[in-house]
Motif scaffolding. Structure first.
Motif, PDB file in Angstrom:
ATOM      1  N   MET A  98       0.567  -1.071  -0.303  1.00 37.97           N
ATOM      2  CA  MET A  98       0.301  -0.063   0.087  1.00 37.97           C
ATOM      3  C   MET A  98       0.743   1.340  -0.534  1.00 37.97           C
ATOM      4  SD  MET A  98      -2.887  -1.254  -0.304  1.00 37.97           S
ATOM      5  CE  MET A  98      -4.213   0.474  -0.115  1.00 37.97           C
ATOM      6  N   MET A  99       1.972   1.014   0.379  1.00 35.06           N
ATOM      7  CA  MET A  99       2.990   1.953   0.576  1.00 35.06           C
ATOM      8  C   MET A  99       4.592   1.806  -0.488  1.00 35.06           C
ATOM      9  SD  MET A  99       4.455   4.419   4.565  1.00 35.06           S
ATOM     10  CE  MET A  99       5.237   2.997   5.467  1.00 35.06           C
ATOM     11  N   ARG A 100       3.723   2.191  -1.235  1.00 36.78           N
ATOM     12  CA  ARG A 100       5.121   2.240  -2.966  1.00 36.78           C
ATOM     13  C   ARG A 100       5.835   2.749  -2.635  1.00 36.78           C
ATOM     14  NH1 ARG A 100       2.278  -0.717  -7.339  1.00 36.78           N
ATOM     15  NH2 ARG A 100       4.742  -1.232  -7.806  1.00 36.78           N
ATOM     16  N   PHE A 101       7.095   3.984  -1.324  1.00 36.55           N
ATOM     17  CA  PHE A 101       7.154   5.167  -1.919  1.00 36.55           C
ATOM     18  C   PHE A 101       9.055   4.147  -2.319  1.00 36.55           C
ATOM     19  CE2 PHE A 101       7.822   3.439   2.579  1.00 36.55           C
ATOM     20  CZ  PHE A 101       9.281   3.400   3.085  1.00 36.55           C
ATOM     21  N   CYS A 102       9.457   2.703  -2.239  1.00 37.07           N
ATOM     22  CA  CYS A 102      10.204   2.261  -2.968  1.00 37.07           C
ATOM     23  C   CYS A 102      10.372   3.012  -4.365  1.00 37.07           C
ATOM     24  CB  CYS A 102      10.561   1.446  -2.372  1.00 37.07           C
ATOM     25  SG  CYS A 102       9.132  -0.228  -2.497  1.00 37.07           S
ATOM     26  N   THR A 103       9.452   1.842  -5.103  1.00 31.51           N
ATOM     27  CA  THR A 103       9.409   2.214  -6.359  1.00 31.51           C
ATOM     28  C   THR A 103       9.136   4.063  -6.739  1.00 31.51           C
ATOM     29  OG1 THR A 103       7.504   0.397  -6.888  1.00 31.51           O
ATOM     30  CG2 THR A 103       7.625   1.805  -8.851  1.00 31.51           C
ATOM     31  N   GLU A 104       8.165   4.741  -6.195  1.00 34.50           N
ATOM     32  CA  GLU A 104       8.404   5.845  -6.301  1.00 34.50           C
ATOM     33  C   GLU A 104       9.782   6.726  -6.627  1.00 34.50           C
ATOM     34  OE1 GLU A 104       6.582   9.623  -7.862  1.00 34.50           O
ATOM     35  OE2 GLU A 104       5.923   7.445  -7.911  1.00 34.50           O
ATOM     36  N   GLU A 105      10.715   6.246  -5.585  1.00 35.34           N
ATOM     37  CA  GLU A 105      12.024   7.132  -4.812  1.00 35.34           C
ATOM     38  C   GLU A 105      13.244   6.518  -5.610  1.00 35.34           C
ATOM     39  OE1 GLU A 105      11.974   9.583  -0.901  1.00 35.34           O
ATOM     40  OE2 GLU A 105      10.586   8.699  -1.016  1.00 35.34           O
ATOM     41  N   VAL A 192      15.466  -8.704  -4.267  1.00 33.23           N
ATOM     42  CA  VAL A 192      15.401  -9.752  -3.945  1.00 33.23           C
ATOM     43  C   VAL A 192      14.134 -10.539  -3.289  1.00 33.23           C
ATOM     44  CG1 VAL A 192      16.202 -11.706  -2.807  1.00 33.23           C
ATOM     45  CG2 VAL A 192      17.930 -10.575  -4.412  1.00 33.23           C
ATOM     46  N   MET A 193      13.676  -9.282  -2.399  1.00 31.47           N
ATOM     47  CA  MET A 193      12.549 -10.342  -1.735  1.00 31.47           C
ATOM     48  C   MET A 193      11.392  -8.594  -1.434  1.00 31.47           C
ATOM     49  SD  MET A 193      12.542 -12.952   0.006  1.00 31.47           S
ATOM     50  CE  MET A 193      14.009 -14.101  -0.031  1.00 31.47           C
ATOM     51  N   CYS A 194      11.423  -8.481  -3.399  1.00 25.92           N
ATOM     52  CA  CYS A 194      10.374  -6.962  -2.506  1.00 25.92           C
ATOM     53  C   CYS A 194       9.011  -7.406  -2.360  1.00 25.92           C
ATOM     54  CB  CYS A 194      10.118  -7.106  -4.187  1.00 25.92           C
ATOM     55  SG  CYS A 194       8.552  -5.834  -4.536  1.00 25.92           S
ATOM     56  N   PRO A 195       8.196  -6.533  -1.680  1.00 19.51           N
ATOM     57  CA  PRO A 195       7.024  -6.691  -1.015  1.00 19.51           C
ATOM     58  C   PRO A 195       5.368  -7.243  -2.133  1.00 19.51           C
ATOM     59  CG  PRO A 195       7.980  -4.763  -0.858  1.00 19.51           C
ATOM     60  CD  PRO A 195       8.893  -5.169  -1.362  1.00 19.51           C
ATOM     61  N   LEU A 196       5.820  -7.255  -3.299  1.00 16.88           N
ATOM     62  CA  LEU A 196       5.732  -7.761  -3.872  1.00 16.88           C
ATOM     63  C   LEU A 196       5.410  -8.576  -4.850  1.00 16.88           C
ATOM     64  CD1 LEU A 196       4.317  -4.163  -5.310  1.00 16.88           C
ATOM     65  CD2 LEU A 196       3.039  -4.791  -3.991  1.00 16.88           C
ATOM     66  N   LYS A 197       6.561  -9.801  -4.629  1.00 13.51           N
ATOM     67  CA  LYS A 197       6.655 -10.848  -4.691  1.00 13.51           C
ATOM     68  C   LYS A 197       5.670 -11.952  -4.321  1.00 13.51           C
ATOM     69  CE  LYS A 197      10.893 -10.104  -7.014  1.00 13.51           C
ATOM     70  NZ  LYS A 197      12.612 -10.450  -6.957  1.00 13.51           N
ATOM     71  N   GLY A 198       5.533 -12.518  -4.636  1.00 16.35           N
ATOM     72  CA  GLY A 198       4.204 -13.576  -3.979  1.00 16.35           C
ATOM     73  C   GLY A 198       5.239 -14.314  -2.481  1.00 16.35           C
ATOM     74  N   PHE A 199       4.406 -14.680  -2.006  1.00 11.47           N
ATOM     75  CA  PHE A 199       4.962 -15.632  -0.321  1.00 11.47           C
ATOM     76  C   PHE A 199       5.698 -17.136  -1.293  1.00 11.47           C
ATOM     77  CE2 PHE A 199       4.492 -18.671   2.983  1.00 11.47           C
ATOM     78  CZ  PHE A 199       5.373 -18.231   3.670  1.00 11.47           C
ATOM     79  N   GLY A 200       4.447 -18.007  -2.229  1.00 10.13           N
ATOM     80  CA  GLY A 200       5.656 -18.691  -2.697  1.00 10.13           C
ATOM     81  C   GLY A 200       7.258 -18.660  -3.249  1.00 10.13           C
TER      82      GLY A 200
END
Length: 260
Positions: A98-105, A192-200
């Motif tokens: 919900m708070m994707r400031f990483c992609t933006e900045e 590597v462990m981006c929050p938008l990558k799936g758990f699996g």
């Protein structure tokens, strides 16, 4: 009379204005897009940008260099000062779905800054979304208008792979025939462990190498938060150790906003 451009004429000829920025994530899809654009002479009025977050697989950086050498065009490495770690310190928080400031900045703003410095008020952002990623394309149909240093700017999007009907299967077949390829685990790209990558997918990566999770685990401890509301990096590691090894990667992986 047939006129042929001499060496001196070629050197003095004005370069075409930079009107497009090609986003290269360091993954196979955008890599294929770059190779094909170079093959058809579609990079003459473009600048190619790779946004280095500092959290990609080491193989992604190697792949960027290999693509750069193959197409014979420079790929600009854009960086937020201090990269991912400095961004977390700035916000005193972790990015999440919900708070994707990483992609933006780390990605969007550095590319806008580059085009501002090149003097472009309006430009095209070329992205490697494929034909089997209709949902991602549909979210980027409208032009984006923004203000940078009090200057109003805007850009539209182009999706060459999407419009050519290229799917993930086509991308994989393309790289099988190339003299080099992305050698990261399962061809994974982006952080590597981006929050938008799936758990699996994260579990599969942790099974391949538990140390992939180290810095992400440190982040969650330091900021007393988790990258995902539903689970923590500790949960990923625990599941990885008790579950038999098999490939989760084709299942619930969710793409981030970056190209793959």
């Amino acid at each position: 009379m047939n006129l042929q451009m001499t060496q001196n004429d070629e050197e003095s000829a004005p370069s075409p204005p930079i009107s497009r920025i090609v986003s290269f994530s360091g993954g196979r899809s955008s890599g294929m897009m770059l190779v094909k654009m170079a093959e058809f002479g579609q990079l003459d009025n473009a600048v190619i940008a790779f946004s280095d977050t500092g959290r990609e697989h080491s193989e992604c950086y190697e792949f960027v260099s290999e693509v750069e050498a193959f197409i014979g065009k420079s790929i600009l490495r854009l960086e937020f000062p201090g990269k991912f770690d400095a961004l977390l310190a700035k916000h005193h928080a972790l990015p999440n779905v919900m708070m994707r400031f990483c992609t933006e900045e780390l990605k969007v703003i550095p590319m806008r800054k580059l085009m501002y410095e090149l003097g472009n008020e309006h430009y095209i952002n070329v992205i490697g979304f494929r034909a089997d990623e209709q949902n991602r394309v549909s979210k980027k149909r409208e032009p984006i208008e923004f203000r940078y240093k009090k200057k109003v700017m805007s850009y539209d999007f182009e999706f060459p792979l999407y419009h050519c009907g290229i799917t993930k299967r086509d991308v994989l077949e393309f790289w099988k025939k190339m003299p080099f390829d992305l050698r990261s685990p399962m061809g994974d790209s982006n952080c590597v462990m981006c929050p938008l990558k799936g758990f699996g997918l994260k579990v599969a990566l942790a099974q391949y190498n538990p140390h992939f999770a180290d810095i992400w685990l440190e982040d969650e401890k330091k900021y007393k938060a988790t990258y995902n509301k539903e689970y923590s990096i500790v949960d990923v590691l625990e599941f990885a150790t008790r579950q038999q090894s098999f490939d989760f990667s084709a299942g619930d992986a969710t793409h981030c906003g970056c190209t793959d």
